[in-house]
Design a protein around this motif. Structure first.
Motif, mmCIF file in Angstrom:
data_model
loop_
_atom_site.group_PDB
_atom_site.id
_atom_site.type_symbol
_atom_site.label_atom_id
_atom_site.label_comp_id
_atom_site.label_asym_id
_atom_site.label_seq_id
_atom_site.Cartn_x
_atom_site.Cartn_y
_atom_site.Cartn_z
ATOM 1 N N MET A 63 -33.166 1.651 46.880
ATOM 2 C CA MET A 63 -34.160 0.882 45.970
ATOM 3 C C MET A 63 -35.052 0.166 46.977
ATOM 4 N N THR A 64 -34.750 -0.652 48.088
ATOM 5 C CA THR A 64 -36.059 -0.881 48.897
ATOM 6 C C THR A 64 -37.451 0.028 48.768
ATOM 7 N N ASP A 65 -37.104 1.514 49.287
ATOM 8 C CA ASP A 65 -38.336 1.877 49.558
ATOM 9 C C ASP A 65 -38.922 3.075 48.399
ATOM 10 N N ARG A 66 -38.159 2.704 47.490
ATOM 11 C CA ARG A 66 -38.448 3.500 45.798
ATOM 12 C C ARG A 66 -39.815 1.988 45.546
ATOM 13 N N CYS A 67 -38.932 0.959 45.720
ATOM 14 C CA CYS A 67 -40.062 -0.434 45.286
ATOM 15 C C CYS A 67 -41.161 -0.614 46.221
ATOM 16 N N ALA A 68 -41.476 -0.113 47.504
ATOM 17 C CA ALA A 68 -42.576 -0.120 48.020
ATOM 18 C C ALA A 68 -43.503 1.295 48.056
ATOM 19 N N ALA A 69 -42.660 2.220 47.638
ATOM 20 C CA ALA A 69 -44.125 2.834 46.545
ATOM 21 C C ALA A 69 -44.700 2.430 45.285
ATOM 22 N N LEU A 70 -44.501 1.484 44.793
ATOM 23 C CA LEU A 70 -44.784 0.322 44.106
ATOM 24 C C LEU A 70 -46.250 0.449 44.137
ATOM 25 N N THR A 71 -47.200 0.487 43.670
ATOM 26 C CA THR A 71 -47.996 -0.231 44.121
ATOM 27 C C THR A 71 -48.606 -1.641 43.500
ATOM 28 N N GLU A 72 -49.814 -2.693 43.784
ATOM 29 C CA GLU A 72 -49.795 -3.645 43.336
ATOM 30 C C GLU A 72 -49.724 -3.978 41.856
ATOM 31 N N LYS A 73 -50.935 -3.246 41.353
ATOM 32 C CA LYS A 73 -51.081 -3.468 40.217
ATOM 33 C C LYS A 73 -49.630 -2.800 38.959
ATOM 34 N N GLU A 74 -48.759 -1.708 39.415
ATOM 35 C CA GLU A 74 -47.822 -1.794 39.242
ATOM 36 C C GLU A 74 -46.720 -2.667 38.671
ATOM 37 N N LYS A 75 -46.202 -3.532 39.829
ATOM 38 C CA LYS A 75 -45.495 -4.458 40.310
ATOM 39 C C LYS A 75 -45.765 -6.009 39.457
ATOM 40 N N GLN A 76 -47.123 -6.039 39.557
ATOM 41 C CA GLN A 76 -48.342 -7.061 39.210
ATOM 42 C C GLN A 76 -47.209 -6.702 36.689
ATOM 43 N N THR A 77 -47.451 -5.305 36.978
ATOM 44 C CA THR A 77 -47.319 -5.153 35.290
ATOM 45 C C THR A 77 -46.042 -5.198 35.528
ATOM 46 N N LEU A 78 -44.999 -4.657 35.780
ATOM 47 C CA LEU A 78 -43.528 -5.495 35.839
ATOM 48 C C LEU A 78 -42.642 -6.395 35.750
ATOM 49 N N ARG A 79 -43.670 -7.386 36.523
ATOM 50 C CA ARG A 79 -42.951 -8.506 36.849
ATOM 51 C C ARG A 79 -43.871 -9.198 35.011
ATOM 52 N N LEU A 80 -44.691 -8.635 35.183
ATOM 53 C CA LEU A 80 -44.952 -9.477 33.364
ATOM 54 C C LEU A 80 -43.593 -8.966 32.568
ATOM 55 N N ILE A 81 -43.373 -7.761 32.671
ATOM 56 C CA ILE A 81 -42.544 -6.670 31.358
ATOM 57 C C ILE A 81 -40.741 -8.378 31.820
ATOM 58 N N VAL A 82 -40.828 -8.037 33.028
ATOM 59 C CA VAL A 82 -39.224 -9.247 33.165
ATOM 60 C C VAL A 82 -39.919 -10.156 33.110
ATOM 61 N N ARG A 83 -40.446 -10.860 32.599
ATOM 62 C CA ARG A 83 -40.658 -12.466 31.812
ATOM 63 C C ARG A 83 -40.343 -12.694 30.039
ATOM 64 N N GLY A 84 -40.391 -11.087 29.628
ATOM 65 C CA GLY A 84 -40.481 -10.525 27.933
ATOM 66 C C GLY A 84 -41.308 -10.483 27.386
ATOM 67 N N HIS A 85 -42.879 -9.909 28.807
ATOM 68 C CA HIS A 85 -44.201 -9.536 27.525
ATOM 69 C C HIS A 85 -43.837 -7.898 27.311
ATOM 70 N N ASP A 86 -44.329 -7.548 26.246
ATOM 71 C CA ASP A 86 -44.286 -6.141 25.540
ATOM 72 C C ASP A 86 -45.382 -5.737 26.373
ATOM 73 N N ALA A 87 -45.832 -3.964 26.337
ATOM 74 C CA ALA A 87 -46.625 -3.211 26.566
ATOM 75 C C ALA A 87 -47.775 -4.046 25.888
#
Length: 249
Positions: A1-25
């Motif tokens: 999982m660590t290797d997979r997460c490392a492949a994410l760009t900062e923009k993708e991480k930024q988007t996923l952080r908002l999703i886990v906080r309850g935002h939708d697209a």
């Protein structure tokens, strides 16, 4: 999982952080000042890199990775180091001001916070957990793709070869003239007879270059053939969806 997460760009991480906080697209796009299409592309790339089928699961994986306590490891047991004398008998003012908590207590609080956070995510209603994948914008896009596929197949049912050809992509038309399309369609569709019923059975996102395809499958009953599988591949063209290919199994 660590290797997979490392492949994410900062923009993708930024988007996923908002999703886990309850935002939708849609709300994520509004929060970041971007289009919903851009957000969906980020989520699509993140799902591919993390090898998961939903944005919710991708967001949860990143959350677990980033909130994992860095002090914990297999080489160190919790509570291994005993607190010093000062930590065991700290000097405290009578009113409790300036009181220091032992490091092992702080670690326990952090670990418990992580456990509670994960439990909270797991206990959320399915509709809220899947906010990214079932948000109005994503649901609307899914409906648009299915509608475009059905419209194309309906034209084939009616033997309207020219009208169906007009709904295909430029790359499709580059290798198939309208005349060839009409001849092939006539040979393939006529023997099937009238369409009796058509039910969508799957809708998949295929991340092939350059922009990927949406593949919609239907189970269709024709007068002369039951349980046929129709597969329509569509590609976004501006605000519309155009057909890049169609097969009948």
């Amino acid at each position: 999982m660590t290797d997979r997460c490392a492949a994410l760009t900062e923009k993708e991480k930024q988007t996923l952080r908002l999703i886990v906080r309850g935002h939708d697209a849609k709300s994520t796009a509004r929060h970041l000042g971007l289009s919903v299409h851009t957000i969906n592309e980020r989520l699509r790339d993140a799902r591919r890199k993390l090898a998961v089928s939903s944005s919710r699961e991708a967001a949860r994986m990143l959350f677990e990775r980033e909130t994992a306590a860095p002090e914990y490891s297999a080489d160190k047991q919790i509570g291994e180091a005993r607190p010093s004398a000062d930590m065991e008998h700290p000097a405290m003012p009578e009113n409790g001001a300036g009181r220091k908590r032992p490091a092992w207590i702080l670690f326990g609080v952090a670990l418990m916070s992580l456990v509670l956070a994960l439990a909270a995510i797991s206990s959320l209603p399915p509709a809220m957990l899947a906010s990214a994948d079932s948000s109005p914008s994503v649901a609307a896009e899914t409906a648009e793709v299915e509608t475009a596929a059905r419209r194309f197949l309906t034209l084939l049912d009616q033997s309207k070869w020219n009208e169906s050809y007009a709904l295909t992509t430029a790359s499709f038309q580059k290798v198939n003239t309208g005349k060839v399309w009409a001849e092939v369609s006539e040979q393939a569709r006529r023997p099937l007879g009238a369409m009796i019923s058509r039910t969508m059975i799957s809708h998949d996102d295929v991340p092939t270059p350059p922009h990927g395809y949406e593949v919609v499958k239907f189970r269709t009953n024709f007068a002369n053939k039951a349980n046929a599988i129709e597969k329509v591949s569509l590609e976004r063209n501006g605000n519309d969806w155009r057909v890049a290919g169609v097969t009948i199994e």
